[in-house]
Design a protein around this motif. Structure first.
Motif, PDB file in Angstrom:
ATOM      1  N   VAL A 136    -107.878 -35.605  -1.580  1.00  0.00           N
ATOM      2  CA  VAL A 136    -107.978 -35.741  -3.135  1.00  0.00           C
ATOM      3  C   VAL A 136    -109.304 -35.520  -4.020  1.00  0.00           C
ATOM      4  O   VAL A 136    -110.296 -35.263  -3.140  1.00  0.00           O
ATOM      5  CB  VAL A 136    -107.861 -37.377  -3.260  1.00  0.00           C
ATOM      6  N   SER A 137    -109.479 -35.399  -4.888  1.00  0.00           N
ATOM      7  CA  SER A 137    -110.621 -35.080  -5.835  1.00  0.00           C
ATOM      8  C   SER A 137    -111.682 -36.267  -5.605  1.00  0.00           C
ATOM      9  O   SER A 137    -111.305 -37.222  -5.289  1.00  0.00           O
ATOM     10  CB  SER A 137    -110.169 -34.919  -7.334  1.00  0.00           C
ATOM     11  N   PHE A 138    -112.775 -35.833  -5.961  1.00  0.00           N
ATOM     12  CA  PHE A 138    -113.972 -37.043  -6.082  1.00  0.00           C
ATOM     13  C   PHE A 138    -113.558 -38.213  -6.962  1.00  0.00           C
ATOM     14  O   PHE A 138    -113.894 -39.260  -6.619  1.00  0.00           O
ATOM     15  CB  PHE A 138    -115.365 -36.555  -6.502  1.00  0.00           C
ATOM     16  N   ASP A 139    -113.025 -37.842  -8.123  1.00  0.00           N
ATOM     17  CA  ASP A 139    -112.661 -38.970  -9.069  1.00  0.00           C
ATOM     18  C   ASP A 139    -111.430 -39.575  -8.674  1.00  0.00           C
ATOM     19  O   ASP A 139    -111.503 -41.114  -8.676  1.00  0.00           O
ATOM     20  CB  ASP A 139    -112.316 -38.338 -10.366  1.00  0.00           C
ATOM     21  N   THR A 140    -110.506 -39.200  -8.083  1.00  0.00           N
ATOM     22  CA  THR A 140    -109.418 -39.923  -7.303  1.00  0.00           C
ATOM     23  C   THR A 140    -109.825 -40.660  -6.209  1.00  0.00           C
ATOM     24  O   THR A 140    -109.547 -42.127  -5.996  1.00  0.00           O
ATOM     25  CB  THR A 140    -108.269 -38.974  -6.852  1.00  0.00           C
ATOM     26  N   GLY A 141    -111.074 -40.384  -5.433  1.00  0.00           N
ATOM     27  CA  GLY A 141    -111.798 -41.096  -4.510  1.00  0.00           C
ATOM     28  C   GLY A 141    -112.239 -42.112  -4.946  1.00  0.00           C
ATOM     29  O   GLY A 141    -112.186 -43.192  -4.170  1.00  0.00           O
TER      30      GLY A 141
END
Length: 224
Positions: A136-141
Motif C-alpha cells: 500500500v501507499s505511505f498514506d494508506t499505511g
C-alpha cells in the motif's frame, strides 16, 4: 445432605488455550508497542493472527460449544436470555449464552480489524511497518496505523465490559465463569445429562497447521 458436585465438560482444550494465550499476547502487544520494541510487537501480532485464524476455523470444525452455530443467536434470543437473569436459581447456559455469544463475535471482529490494520501500518517516519505495508501507499499505511490504534482502544472497552460481566456473574449470580475456562468443567446437577463436546484432535491439528502456515506467510509478506 451431601451437596451435588456433578460436573460436565463445557470447554475444550483448544478454546481454553486460545482464550488465555490471547489474553497474554494482547498484554504483551501493548507492552512491546509502548516500549517501541517493534520486532517483538510484530511477532506478537502475527501470533495473534494465527490464533484468530484457528478460532475462526474452530468455530466451524470444533467442538459443540466452540461452534458459532451453537452460540450466535438473534436479538430475540438475547433479549429472552436477559429476562431470565432475574430468576433464581440461575441456570447456566451450555457454553456461551446468547448475549455472551455476541460479545465473542464483537471481540473477534475488532481483533481481526486491529490485526489487519497493523499488517499494513507504517509509522510517521516510515521506518517501522507491518509485513504487508509494501503493498500500500505511505498514506494508506498511516491510515492503517491510525485504525490500528483506534480499534485497540475500542477493544480495551470491550475487555472492560467483559471483565465487568464476569464480576456480575460471580457476585450477582454466584456463577463462576473463570474456573471452567481453566479446567473446562462446570457443575451441572445430578439430573443433568451433558452432551459430548466432540472435540477432534486431528481437526485441531489441521487448524493449527492452517493457522501457523497462514501467519508465517503473512509475516514474510507472502515473499519466499
Amino acid at each position: 445432605m451431601t451437596p451435588d458436585t456433578s460436573t460436565a465438560r463445557v470447554w475444550d482444550l483448544p478454546v481454553r488455550l486460545f482464550h488465555w494465550l490471547l489474553v497474554a499476547l494482547l498484554g504483551f502487544s501493548w507492552w512491546s508497542g509502548e516500549h517501541h520494541d517493534m520486532d517483538w510487537h510484530r511477532l506478537s501480532g502475527c501470533t495473534i493472527l494465527a490464533l484468530l485464524v484457528f478460532r475462526i476455523y474452530w468455530g466451524f470444525a470444533g467442538s459443540r460449544t466452540a461452534r458459532f452455530s451453537q452460540f450466535v443467536r438473534g436479538p430475540r434470543a438475547a433479549l429472552a436470555y436477559l429476562r431470565t437473569l432475574g430468576k433464581r436459581p440461575y441456570q447456566a447456559a451450555d457454553g456461551h449464552n446468547p448475549v455472551g455469544g455476541w460479545s465473542v463475535i464483537a471481540m473477534l471482529a475488532m481483533l481481526v480489524v486491529m490485526v489487519t490494520a497493523g499488517l499494513f501500518a507504517v509509522d510517521v517516519d516510515g521506518l517501522e511497518s507491518g509485513p504487508l505495508a509494501d503493498y500500500v501507499s505511505f498514506d494508506t499505511g498511516r491510515a492503517a496505523a491510525e485504525v490500528h490504534h483506534l480499534v485497540f482502544n475500542v477493544l480495551l472497552a470491550l475487555v472492560v465490559l467483559h471483565v465487568l460481566a464476569v464480576l456480575f456473574y460471580l457476585v450477582g449470580l454466584r456463577h463462576n465463569l473463570v474456573a471452567p475456562m481453566i479446567h473446562g468443567r462446570r457443575k451441572t446437577g445430578a439430573a443433568a445429562v451433558a452432551a459430548r463436546l466432540g472435540a477432534s484432535p486431528w481437526k485441531a491439528a489441521i487448524g493449527v497447521a492452517i493457522a501457523a502456515g497462514f501467519a508465517y506467510a503473512v509475516s514474510k509478506g507472502f515473499r519466499f
